[in-house]
Design a protein around this motif. Structure first.
Motif, PDB file in Angstrom:
ATOM      1  N   PRO A  76      29.994  29.298  22.607  1.00  0.00           N
ATOM      2  CA  PRO A  76      29.199  29.326  21.984  1.00  0.00           C
ATOM      3  C   PRO A  76      29.499  27.714  20.643  1.00  0.00           C
ATOM      4  CG  PRO A  76      28.677  30.922  21.467  1.00  0.00           C
ATOM      5  CD  PRO A  76      30.512  31.096  22.357  1.00  0.00           C
ATOM      6  N   GLY A  79      30.423  25.339  23.105  1.00  0.00           N
ATOM      7  CA  GLY A  79      27.987  24.756  23.777  1.00  0.00           C
ATOM      8  C   GLY A  79      27.965  23.565  22.678  1.00  0.00           C
ATOM      9  N   ASN A  80      28.184  24.119  21.777  1.00  0.00           N
ATOM     10  CA  ASN A  80      27.625  22.514  20.822  1.00  0.00           C
ATOM     11  C   ASN A  80      28.126  21.459  20.187  1.00  0.00           C
ATOM     12  OD1 ASN A  80      25.527  23.784  19.597  1.00  0.00           O
ATOM     13  ND2 ASN A  80      26.209  25.256  18.039  1.00  0.00           N
ATOM     14  N   ILE A  82      29.237  19.875  22.575  1.00  0.00           N
ATOM     15  CA  ILE A  82      29.947  19.906  24.554  1.00  0.00           C
ATOM     16  C   ILE A  82      28.734  17.664  24.355  1.00  0.00           C
ATOM     17  CG2 ILE A  82      28.366  20.336  27.256  1.00  0.00           C
ATOM     18  CD1 ILE A  82      29.783  22.390  27.028  1.00  0.00           C
ATOM     19  N   ALA A  83      27.871  18.367  23.789  1.00  0.00           N
ATOM     20  CA  ALA A  83      26.723  16.696  24.592  1.00  0.00           C
ATOM     21  C   ALA A  83      27.893  15.797  23.779  1.00  0.00           C
ATOM     22  CB  ALA A  83      26.132  16.638  23.213  1.00  0.00           C
ATOM     23  N   ARG A  89      35.171  11.803  26.267  1.00  0.00           N
ATOM     24  CA  ARG A  89      35.721  11.772  27.239  1.00  0.00           C
ATOM     25  C   ARG A  89      35.404  10.440  27.911  1.00  0.00           C
ATOM     26  NH1 ARG A  89      34.055  13.057  33.325  1.00  0.00           N
ATOM     27  NH2 ARG A  89      31.947  13.317  32.244  1.00  0.00           N
ATOM     28  N   GLY A 119      35.109  28.153  31.062  1.00  0.00           N
ATOM     29  CA  GLY A 119      34.629  27.230  32.235  1.00  0.00           C
ATOM     30  C   GLY A 119      33.593  26.255  31.794  1.00  0.00           C
ATOM     31  N   LEU A 120      33.700  26.180  30.376  1.00  0.00           N
ATOM     32  CA  LEU A 120      32.616  25.586  30.138  1.00  0.00           C
ATOM     33  C   LEU A 120      33.142  24.430  29.106  1.00  0.00           C
ATOM     34  CD1 LEU A 120      30.858  28.111  26.944  1.00  0.00           C
ATOM     35  CD2 LEU A 120      29.976  26.896  29.110  1.00  0.00           C
ATOM     36  N   PRO A 123      34.406  21.260  32.062  1.00  0.00           N
ATOM     37  CA  PRO A 123      33.612  19.441  32.459  1.00  0.00           C
ATOM     38  C   PRO A 123      33.886  18.860  31.432  1.00  0.00           C
ATOM     39  CG  PRO A 123      31.969  21.506  33.162  1.00  0.00           C
ATOM     40  CD  PRO A 123      32.913  21.950  32.199  1.00  0.00           C
ATOM     41  N   SER A 388      24.967  10.301  25.779  1.00  0.00           N
ATOM     42  CA  SER A 388      24.105  11.785  25.124  1.00  0.00           C
ATOM     43  C   SER A 388      24.481  11.766  24.509  1.00  0.00           C
ATOM     44  CB  SER A 388      25.194  12.867  25.264  1.00  0.00           C
ATOM     45  OG  SER A 388      24.996  13.508  25.508  1.00  0.00           O
TER      46      SER A 388
ATOM     47  N   GLU B  50      17.964  20.613  22.374  1.00  0.00           N
ATOM     48  CA  GLU B  50      18.166  21.313  23.118  1.00  0.00           C
ATOM     49  C   GLU B  50      18.150  22.847  22.895  1.00  0.00           C
ATOM     50  OE1 GLU B  50      19.539  18.993  23.008  1.00  0.00           O
ATOM     51  OE2 GLU B  50      19.047  17.945  25.073  1.00  0.00           O
ATOM     52  N   HIS B  73      17.846  18.209  29.698  1.00  0.00           N
ATOM     53  CA  HIS B  73      18.400  16.356  30.439  1.00  0.00           C
ATOM     54  C   HIS B  73      20.338  16.933  30.707  1.00  0.00           C
ATOM     55  CE1 HIS B  73      18.452  12.245  31.051  1.00  0.00           C
ATOM     56  NE2 HIS B  73      18.557  11.468  29.724  1.00  0.00           N
ATOM     57  N   LEU B  74      19.945  16.541  31.711  1.00  0.00           N
ATOM     58  CA  LEU B  74      21.816  16.793  32.179  1.00  0.00           C
ATOM     59  C   LEU B  74      22.645  17.375  32.041  1.00  0.00           C
ATOM     60  CD1 LEU B  74      21.291  12.851  32.636  1.00  0.00           C
ATOM     61  CD2 LEU B  74      20.958  14.963  34.780  1.00  0.00           C
ATOM     62  N   PRO B  76      24.760  17.176  28.996  1.00  0.00           N
ATOM     63  CA  PRO B  76      25.213  16.878  27.895  1.00  0.00           C
ATOM     64  C   PRO B  76      23.966  17.957  26.928  1.00  0.00           C
ATOM     65  CG  PRO B  76      25.988  14.948  28.201  1.00  0.00           C
ATOM     66  CD  PRO B  76      25.189  16.332  29.878  1.00  0.00           C
ATOM     67  N   GLY B  79      24.300  21.452  27.833  1.00  0.00           N
ATOM     68  CA  GLY B  79      25.368  21.574  26.626  1.00  0.00           C
ATOM     69  C   GLY B  79      24.826  21.862  25.162  1.00  0.00           C
ATOM     70  N   ASN B  80      23.856  20.910  24.825  1.00  0.00           N
ATOM     71  CA  ASN B  80      23.348  22.103  23.253  1.00  0.00           C
ATOM     72  C   ASN B  80      22.233  23.196  23.211  1.00  0.00           C
ATOM     73  OD1 ASN B  80      24.681  19.080  22.215  1.00  0.00           O
ATOM     74  ND2 ASN B  80      22.452  18.062  22.695  1.00  0.00           N
ATOM     75  N   ILE B  82      23.277  26.000  25.329  1.00  0.00           N
ATOM     76  CA  ILE B  82      24.160  26.874  25.520  1.00  0.00           C
ATOM     77  C   ILE B  82      24.654  27.594  24.015  1.00  0.00           C
ATOM     78  CG2 ILE B  82      26.697  27.433  25.750  1.00  0.00           C
ATOM     79  CD1 ILE B  82      27.102  25.264  28.067  1.00  0.00           C
ATOM     80  N   ALA B  83      24.740  27.395  23.046  1.00  0.00           N
ATOM     81  CA  ALA B  83      25.059  28.808  22.282  1.00  0.00           C
ATOM     82  C   ALA B  83      23.366  29.581  22.234  1.00  0.00           C
ATOM     83  CB  ALA B  83      24.723  27.981  21.361  1.00  0.00           C
ATOM     84  N   SER B 115      27.709  14.752  35.366  1.00  0.00           N
ATOM     85  CA  SER B 115      29.172  15.647  34.567  1.00  0.00           C
ATOM     86  C   SER B 115      28.797  17.200  35.453  1.00  0.00           C
ATOM     87  CB  SER B 115      29.324  16.136  33.328  1.00  0.00           C
ATOM     88  OG  SER B 115      27.874  16.531  32.933  1.00  0.00           O
ATOM     89  N   LEU B 120      29.232  23.897  33.652  1.00  0.00           N
ATOM     90  CA  LEU B 120      28.475  24.018  32.169  1.00  0.00           C
ATOM     91  C   LEU B 120      27.740  25.306  32.396  1.00  0.00           C
ATOM     92  CD1 LEU B 120      27.850  20.899  30.542  1.00  0.00           C
ATOM     93  CD2 LEU B 120      29.800  22.509  29.946  1.00  0.00           C
TER      94      LEU B 120
END
Lengths: 515, 515
Positions: A76, A79-80, A82-83, A89, A119-120, A123, A388, B50, B73-74, B76, B79-80, B82-83, B115, B120
């Motif tokens: 998690p 996850g926070n 990732i954006a 990237r 897995g997270l 990408p 993002s 998100e 939205h997509l 990212p 991603g926001n 996920i937690a 992505s 994800l």
């Protein structure tokens, strides 16, 4: 020298030139945190949210040209982050992204925080490895630094099980010097030369290192010798701009102006740039922006040595030794009371101080800021590369950590600022010299445009989803909550006064600009 | 009836009982947003981040026992989220998680926001599908609702390319009724019966549906007939508690007290609970919490019908028709000025209003709140199930949307609150009846404990990473920034006064409690 895995990892990172760790740790990272006590040379910068840490690592990398590390807590926490790792990237920023994990033997028990971290990470990462033992973790760290620094730069995610941190380690691993960039092929230079000699219209489309400062100067020399034009990508990790540099415009964001900007060319030479494509798809509009009749090819890819390729091309066309730079005058302050996209752009043009770093997540408000700042005092401009939103405040935080002697100006759309405003707290904690300008239009202005672009015909319920005025966000209170002083301005002379004061002092300050 | 894919999807969701969409949309979701205008029966609730949307969907599902949808939205944006999707996964909350994606034909162009969304989504989803065409999207939506509602409930992620939303759809797809839960095996009941008749100590360890209210009553009847004890899991999605319900304690969070709580048992019967395991691994401590000599087995898994299994077991042991409930008196308010974990727990015990929903992300501060609230007015308690902090404020938001006639009390550790405080804005926008209590100790208190637990010996630099007092976060300003009124209290009588006032009024209010 006896040390646990965590300490051997931190010492290896420091040996590899990683001097800063943007942290948001949890239980599984406690030995790494404790190791920071015992190791000199690694500055730990605490963030209240992982997206602040990863965005700061991106901003740091763009300015330092080397990786910082992060420290995130399990799946998690990743996850926070990732954006903004996605943005890193796309900026090709080197980042050593360290994610804590349960002890190797604990994962099988599927405790509540267990998840598929690899897995997270995949990408958003150029490289992913899960540590298997404390004995190997120094080598893992060295491999992560190398992966992050491999051209064009990338996110290297090292997943660190807690027992690989607390068990006995094996000392420091050697980190090899950063790998050299590959040389562009002679065929690519020959191809570009033929295009430039064809007598047909040619565009040098610049990105990555080619757009920064040195690359742009060489490109301008080529343009002077051949009549080719220059254009930057829509979004760029870093451009060094202002007086004494080669002015360059960006490919417009909206599809129709972007196609119009490219339609006259028969040859587009990509130097560090990628294929010009629409940011989004729209009904009835193409994804590729260059005309079908146009020859689009790469002189040098982002992975390759773009400066060397440009020099070889400049020599081949017999370019002059120096570009003749238009000596445009420094812009003057606009008059009147009105605050709008045009006048705030001109305020920036007049007031950007020498050496400033501009972190730009202005979104719609900033679409024409380049025009009014070409001849400002020399400065560096960082953009939102991956689309993002929520990068700006963290990126400014990281840039300020990398360059403590330069003023950072954070240009920030209000809707986007609400994703990661927590980074203001880190600016206050670290006494970072950042002025944040919030463009307060109290809406997702871009979405109102996009709703029209995609042909959707909005009613009240849809427009409600794009409007942020109920309740209005009070940015001065929000900043105060995070320990940052701020002011709201509603007239242009007030913006000028407050900005002047903010630029003179040191430390973070926020200005909410009513638009 | 002609409609585009977006509209056929929204109409299908509504037909499947999905009435709320927690949104944070972007360009690729504009047709879905526009479709909301044309469809009655779907309430759109805008979130600024998100993680607020996904956490709200979790809180909504726990109280409504059916899924809400999200709109993200997509990659990212996902991603926001996920937690809190991780927390929803651990709570087994049904969620229809809709993630916009580039048009199918646009993905190959690798535009900046492209992505691997499926990559994800996988780690937090029970079901993932990417829409292939507008003609299929209604069926995709029906499949997503079914997947989310399949016992025990899960996150169903539907990835929605923009052209599958804007192209012509094929109307509404039928959504089958929620699948029935599977029946626990007769062997499991026989096994449990043998344990209960063995004369050895037996624990009924309850989770999921078995711990709520009805299941706990049946378990208490079994316990009365057999002498078995009851214990809830450490973290539970929902427990209906207070006067008239069966009091139950939780398995303690720290390893040593948890092992002590289990060490006397020879049989542990899991009913909706999973194997008792340590939240984290610690050097020299085991991961499994039950004694090695103990027979741990499942009467009914979370996927199975736990109520039915308990009824069968109750019949087999000849349990009484009603449990005898301890008629403990409603707790009284504590005296004195001191605010600490004990006194604030007793304030809650005395003041929780009937029908309240308690959203608990108190972390260290709340470890003993159950003891002081067993005999409070009847209420419902929701916990942080997945250990990913930043759920509380969003979860309270979603619970309030699900239950507009019940008071929501959000118990919130300050460090954790800083991940998703944006959800306060949604509370203000939707006039949600939520009182937030911020436990303001200005530190990651749990990490100070954990740093000791893992045997790390912290110095100043490490302790700095666990301390949030420089600058102190000003929660009243932060709340005001998001449009929510608040007060800071530093003495117990002030907490009682301000809380009493907040409980009497309707709408969001925040109290920063200095600890």
């Amino acid at each position: 020298m006896a040390m646990n895995g965590a300490e051997s990892l931190v010492r290896t990172l420091v040996a590899g030139g990683v001097e800063v760790c943007f942290t948001n740790p949890g239980t599984s990272e406690m030995h790494f945190v404790a190791a920071l006590d015992r190791v000199d040379g690694m500055r730990a910068v605490l963030c209240l949210f992982e997206g602040a840490a990863t965005g700061a690592a991106d901003g740091y990398a763009r300015m330092a040209d080397k990786p910082a590390s992060t420290l995130l807590h399990l799946g998690p926490g990743l996850g926070n982050g990732i954006a903004n790792l996605h943005n890193a990237r796309r900026a090709r920023s080197p980042v050593v992204n360290i994610v804590g994990e349960h002890a190797t033997y604990h994962r099988v028990f599927d405790a509540p925080l267990t998840s598929d971290i690899e897995g997270l990470a995949g990408p958003v990462s150029a490289w992913v490895r899960t540590g298997l033992s404390a004995a190997a973790v120094a080598a893992d760290g060295a491999a992560a630094v190398t992966a992050a620094r491999t051209a064009p730069g990338g996110v290297a995610t090292l997943i660190l099980p807690a027992d690989t941190a607390w068990e006995e380690g094996t000392g420091i691993a050697a980190v090899p010097p950063p790998p050299e960039r590959a040389r562009a092929s002679d065929e690519a230079v020959t191809h570009a030369l033929a295009a430039l000699r064809s007598g047909e219209p040619v565009l040098l489309h610049l990105g990555d290192r080619a757009v920064r400062g040195e690359g742009r100067r060489i490109a301008a020399r080529i343009a002077q010798a051949t009549g080719a034009k220059l254009l930057a990508m829509t979004s760029n990790a870093r451009i060094d701009r202002g007086a004494g540099t080669v002015p360059i415009d960006r490919l417009p964001y909206p599809v129709d102006p972007a196609r119009a900007a490219l339609e006259t060319y028969r040859h587009i030479i990509l130097v560090g740039a990628t294929l010009p494509v629409a940011f989004f798809a729209y009904p009835g509009k193409p994804s590729a922006l260059a005309p079908a009749t146009c020859d689009v090819f790469a002189l040098a890819t982002p992975e390759q040595d773009q400066i060397d390729a440009l020099e070889r091309l400049a020599a081949a066309v017999g370019a002059p030794a120096e570009p003749s730079l238009p000596a445009g005058p420094r812009p003057e302050l606009p008059g009147g009371d009105l605050l709008d996209q045009d006048t705030v752009g001109r305020v920036l043009g007049a007031m950007i101080p020498e050496g400033a770093i501009i972190c730009d997540e202005s979104v719609t408000t900033g679409r024409n800021f380049f025009a009014s700042t070409h001849a400002s005092a020399p400065h560096t401009w960082l953009q939102l590369t991956g689309g993002s939103i929520g990068l700006g405040i963290p990126m400014a935080t990281g840039a300020a950590v990398a360059c403590p002697d330069r003023k950072v100006i954070s240009l920030q759309a209000d809707g986007s600022a609400l994703y990661t405003a927590q980074a203001l707290w880190t600016q206050a904690r670290e006494r970072l010299d950042v002025v944040t300008l919030i463009w307060s239009n109290r809406s997702y202005a871009i979405l109102k445009l996009e709703l029209a672009n995609v042909g959707a015909n909005p009613g009240r319920k849809a427009l409600d989803m794009l409007t942020l005025d109920d309740p209005p966000v009070d940015w001065v209170s929000l900043a105060r909550g995070y320990g940052v002083e701020g002011r709201r301005v509603e007239r242009l002379p007030d913006l000028v006064d407050v900005l002047r004061g903010a630029l003179k002092r040191r430390g973070p300050f926020l200005i909410e600009v009513a638009l």
